[in-house]
Design an enzyme around this catalytic site. Structure first.
Site, PDB file in Angstrom:
ATOM      1  N   ASP A 101      93.188  25.974 102.350  1.00  0.00           N
ATOM      2  CA  ASP A 101      92.896  27.289 101.801  1.00  0.00           C
ATOM      3  C   ASP A 101      91.806  27.096 100.752  1.00  0.00           C
ATOM      4  O   ASP A 101      92.071  26.619  99.654  1.00  0.00           O
ATOM      5  CB  ASP A 101      94.174  27.882 101.183  1.00  0.00           C
ATOM      6  CG  ASP A 101      93.908  29.188 100.443  1.00  0.00           C
ATOM      7  OD1 ASP A 101      92.760  29.680 100.493  1.00  0.00           O
ATOM      8  OD2 ASP A 101      94.857  29.719  99.827  1.00  0.00           O
ATOM      9  N   LYS A 154      82.925  30.584  95.869  1.00  0.00           N
ATOM     10  CA  LYS A 154      83.166  31.309  97.123  1.00  0.00           C
ATOM     11  C   LYS A 154      82.437  32.654  97.143  1.00  0.00           C
ATOM     12  O   LYS A 154      82.022  33.131  98.198  1.00  0.00           O
ATOM     13  CB  LYS A 154      84.670  31.524  97.277  1.00  0.00           C
ATOM     14  CG  LYS A 154      85.114  32.033  98.626  1.00  0.00           C
ATOM     15  CD  LYS A 154      86.625  32.037  98.702  1.00  0.00           C
ATOM     16  CE  LYS A 154      87.150  32.546 100.026  1.00  0.00           C
ATOM     17  NZ  LYS A 154      88.627  32.499 100.041  1.00  0.00           N
ATOM     18  N   GLU A 157      92.591  34.592 106.501  1.00  0.00           N
ATOM     19  CA  GLU A 157      93.673  34.379 105.533  1.00  0.00           C
ATOM     20  C   GLU A 157      94.912  35.247 105.793  1.00  0.00           C
ATOM     21  O   GLU A 157      96.027  34.722 105.817  1.00  0.00           O
ATOM     22  CB  GLU A 157      93.136  34.570 104.106  1.00  0.00           C
ATOM     23  CG  GLU A 157      92.238  33.404 103.692  1.00  0.00           C
ATOM     24  CD  GLU A 157      91.332  33.692 102.501  1.00  0.00           C
ATOM     25  OE1 GLU A 157      91.511  34.740 101.859  1.00  0.00           O
ATOM     26  OE2 GLU A 157      90.451  32.869 102.215  1.00  0.00           O
ATOM     27  N   ASP A 194      96.134  41.107 100.874  1.00  0.00           N
ATOM     28  CA  ASP A 194      95.729  39.808 100.334  1.00  0.00           C
ATOM     29  C   ASP A 194      94.652  40.003  99.265  1.00  0.00           C
ATOM     30  O   ASP A 194      93.490  40.237  99.571  1.00  0.00           O
ATOM     31  CB  ASP A 194      95.201  38.950 101.500  1.00  0.00           C
ATOM     32  CG  ASP A 194      94.705  37.576 101.053  1.00  0.00           C
ATOM     33  OD1 ASP A 194      94.709  37.290  99.840  1.00  0.00           O
ATOM     34  OD2 ASP A 194      94.313  36.783 101.931  1.00  0.00           O
TER      35      ASP A 194
END
Lengths: 174, 618
Positions: free
Chosen positions: B25, B86, B184, B206
């Protein structure tokens, strides 16, 4: 590619959608790229293409208009991507009236009522045309196939209207 | 003879040998690695005893530091400490610079792409992410006692093609074999679904450090079918921190912040956010150069600050339900993923919207890594009897630029992947031999409002009269959500060549150069790695073709069979050596010789796939 053959289903307009869904999953369980992740590069590439074909076939058979078009294409009559837009005057008249009704919705005092009215008309017409389409395709003669093609062209107008109506409904709700 | 030779024990891996695989992850704030051991998926701990590694990379004059140690230096050395990288993945300099005020390091324009100026020179987000991935893979190899065969890396479902490609490039740079990029929310659903064996329609909400996803899935007998997905790839807990920083600035009256001060404000903001999850009222201390600033904040103050952001996520939930054609009552469960779902306002807003208490039984910080580990274990081939099937979708529509700066959609959002759609183009000038195609991703009608993915130049189109050449361009999106394009002139069958210019990505050559010049690899290592890659691929080809021959030799004539066997024997021989180019050539030769065989087998397997069913009249 014959999508009906792929799913081992009879090449006809009427289709058992539950059965289609079951067979679709059965095929994906065997050909999805995840089942070939440990394979060679070529195997992986083939799995992607095969799974894409299966997805496309499923997508095309699931929707009545695409299914009808595919059936006609198998019989040698291709109507996708055509530019033709000639329609009978009576049909065009009816379309214009429906468009006017849609145009009134955003300014209407009670938009819900107009939406319901338009929806009812569209659904009614769609249903009638789908019935006609079914019998034209079932007849399975070149003449009936051309009739079916015309009905598909008309239905496209109604599917488009329905989409626009749904959009309008969202806008009034937001 | 040839067959015997390649089937000899010791030359190929034993079929049931457990292969090492991990799920990673790669988060905005924290990253984790997990694996399946003795049938159970668990996160792995590094030598310092941590499984959650801050996604922070610090470049010093002679070292690269990743994780907690780097995070501790963020205030001290803000320019060389990269946080939340990210958010920069697959993005253009111009896109990012718009909100550069919240980025405490120096961004530079690397031919359109965003990069960071550090003490070790200019580093792009792919290189920074590769450092994090390499660190996690290291933890996994050390804990598991061997090199990883492959990894599954998770990405936000709402990541577009450039962001996904950047993630894959980072993995390549870190020397990892990517089995799959997994969305995800899908990973989280997998972790929950397998855990509880539940069926029905679930929503996965999420909210991570920098990205927000909402996915609706149908779970049925091992099938995880994504019905629709939506979100915002630039909305997350970081934005809560930024809202708090603005509020803190109002309190202290400090309007302009240095990079180091901004880092300190962000650290304090995060502490306030985390503490307010457990308490209603908080006294806090903000260290400043001029001394300490002492203040007080209540949860309702904080809620007011983040309310607009939370509302944005709920709007996305509404849209995704519409796309799935469902009402809130049809959602049986809501799964919470991501550290930011610990914020009480987020929980209550989600509970209110879906009218159900969200599930949090698996740690929202770890559930994605656990799901990825489960899938990695399956994909690497450790679980041959598995019957799970993940059917995911493309999050944003793909389209082409047409006349007048408009976008024509080729593949609409929420189409199940893999997918291939073809579009025909024709020439509009006599003798035209080239054509430019501009591919975009997004929902809007205008080119400028969508994201440019790439420009393709088709060349070598056979010269014909205007409208004579029909070029069929096929857009294919694979199971990772990545786009590839092929083109063919229909009447002549000539394949047009395609030159790809990614709008916000690195070309294959650039990635190769980065790998070569990377500090992660000495030149020697690099050559060894390339050799090993080819040997592994040769092994896969040998195994696959041998198995195919054993099963379906009947599909070949004696002569064809002989040719295949010769190709295999040659490949097995070359594989033993250390000539990378020769192995590559032998693989290509074998593939070429067996292309027709593979096609026949595919035809046969498709025809027999549904044999259990009665074959209806056609």
């Amino acid at each position: 590619m014959n999508y009906f053959q792929l799913f081992h289903l009879p090449a006809q307009f009427e289709l058992d959608l539950t059965e289609l869904g079951t067979r679709y999953l059965e095929l994906q369980r065997q050909f999805h790229p995840d089942k070939h992740a440990a394979g060679s590069e070529r195997d992986k590439l083939m799995a992607v293409q095969q799974a894409a074909n299966i997805n496309d076939a499923y997508h095309s058979l699931k929707q009545p208009l695409l299914r009808a078009e595919h059936l006609l294409a198998l019989r040698g009559l291709k109507i996708s991507n055509e530019q033709r837009s000639f329609m009978e005057p009576a049909f065009l008249m009816q379309q214009m009236e429906l468009r006017e009704l849609l145009a009134e919705i955003s300014d209407a005092a009670d938009p819900e009522e107009l939406i319901d009215e338009a929806d009812q008309q569209i659904q009614q017409q769609k249903k009638a045309l789908l019935r006609q389409l079914q019998s034209a395709l079932d007849a399975n003669t070149p003449e009936h196939d051309h009739q079916a093609a015309d009905i598909i062209r008309k239905l496209k107008f109604f599917f488009k209207l329905q989409q626009e109506l749904e959009l309008l409904e969202q806008q009034t709700q937001d | 003879m040839a067959l015997l030779q390649i089937a000899e024990p010791g030359q190929s891996a034993a079929p049931h040998q457990h292969k090492l695989a991990a799920g990673i992850d790669l988060g905005t704030t924290n990253s984790l690695v997990a694996t399946v051991r003795s049938g159970e998926a668990k996160t792995l701990f590094n030598q310092a005893g941590q499984d959650m590694v801050p996604s922070v990379v610090r470049y010093t004059a002679d070292k690269v530091i990743v994780g907690h140690a780097a995070a501790a230096d963020a205030v001290l050395d803000p320019h060389n400490t990269i946080v939340s990288v990210k958010r920069l993945m697959g993005r253009g300099f111009a896109e990012i610079n718009a909100d550069a005020e919240h980025i405490p390091y120096q961004l530079v324009d690397q031919s359109g792409l965003v990069a960071i100026n550090t003490i070790q020179g200019i580093k792009n987000p792919v290189e920074v992410s590769a450092e994090i991935l390499a660190t996690l893979a290291d933890t996994a190899s050390q804990t598991l006692g061997g090199e990883l065969t492959g990894v599954v890396i998770t990405v936000p479902a709402y990541f577009d093609d450039s962001q996904r490609q950047a993630t894959k490039d980072a993995a390549k740079l870190a020397g990892l074999n990517v089995l799959r990029l997994l969305n995800e929310p899908t990973a989280a659903a997998l972790a929950y679904g397998l855990d509880s064996g539940q069926e029905g329609v679930v929503a996965v909400y999420d909210l991570g450090g920098g990205t927000f996803d909402i996915s609706i899935l149908r779970l049925k007998r091992g099938v995880f079918e994504v019905l629709a997905t939506g979100g915002d790839s630039a909305l997350g807990g970081d934005d809560f921190d930024h809202a708090l920083v603005n509020w803190l600035q109002q309190q202290t009256g400090q309007s302009a912040l240095s990079h180091s001060e901004l880092r300190q404000y962000l650290v304090t903001a995060r502490q306030i956010k985390e503490n307010l999850s457990a308490t209603e009222q908080l006294d806090f201390v903000l260290p400043l150069a001029s001394g300490e600033f002492k203040g007080q904040i209540s949860r309702s103050d904080f809620d007011a600050l983040i309310q607009p952001l939370v509302r944005k996520t709920i709007r996305a939930c509404k849209q995704v339900l519409r796309d799935a054609g469902l009402d809130t009552e049809e959602i049986q469960q809501v799964v919470m993923v991501g550290g930011s779902t610990r914020v009480p306002l987020v929980r209550s807003a989600v509970a209110e919207f879906f009218a159900t208490e969200p599930l949090t039984s698996i740690d929202p910080d770890k559930v994605v890594a656990i799901g990825a580990a489960i899938q990695a274990n399956v994909l690497v081939g450790n679980k041959s009897d598995h019957d799970t099937l993940l059917l995911d979708v493309i999050p944003l529509s793909l389209g082409l630029e047409t006349m007048g700066g408009l976008v024509e959609k080729i593949i609409p959002r929420n189409t199940v992947i893999p997918v291939a759609r073809a579009q025909e183009f024709t020439t509009f000038k006599d003798g035209q031999t080239a054509m430019a195609i501009h591919v975009l991703q997004g929902e809007r009608e205008l080119v400028d409002a969508c994201r440019s993915l790439a420009r393709f130049n088709l060349t070598n189109i056979p010269a014909m009269a205007a409208g004579g050449a029909h070029i069929r361009v096929t857009f294919q999106v694979d199971a990772d959500g990545l786009l590839s394009v092929t083109a063919q002139e229909k009447s002549t069958g000539v394949s047009a060549s395609i030159q790809v210019k990614p709008s916000y990505g690195l070309s294959d050559d650039q990635v190769a150069t980065m790998i070569q010049s990377s500090m992660l690899y000495a030149k020697q290592d690099m050559q060894l790695r390339l050799l090993k890659e080819q040997q592994v691929e040769a092994e896969r080809v040998l195994e696959a073709v041998t198995a195919a021959l054993n099963a379906d030799a009947a599909l070949l004539t004696e002569e064809e069979k002989l040719n295949v066997e010769q190709a295999l024997a040659e490949l097995a021989r070359v594989k033993q050596g250390d000539n990378t180019a020769a192995i590559k050539a032998a693989i290509e030769h074998t593939n070429h010789i067996t292309d027709e065989f593979a096609a026949r087998r595919m035809d046969m397997s498709i025809r027999s796939a549904l044999q259990g069913h009665k074959v209806d009249e056609v």
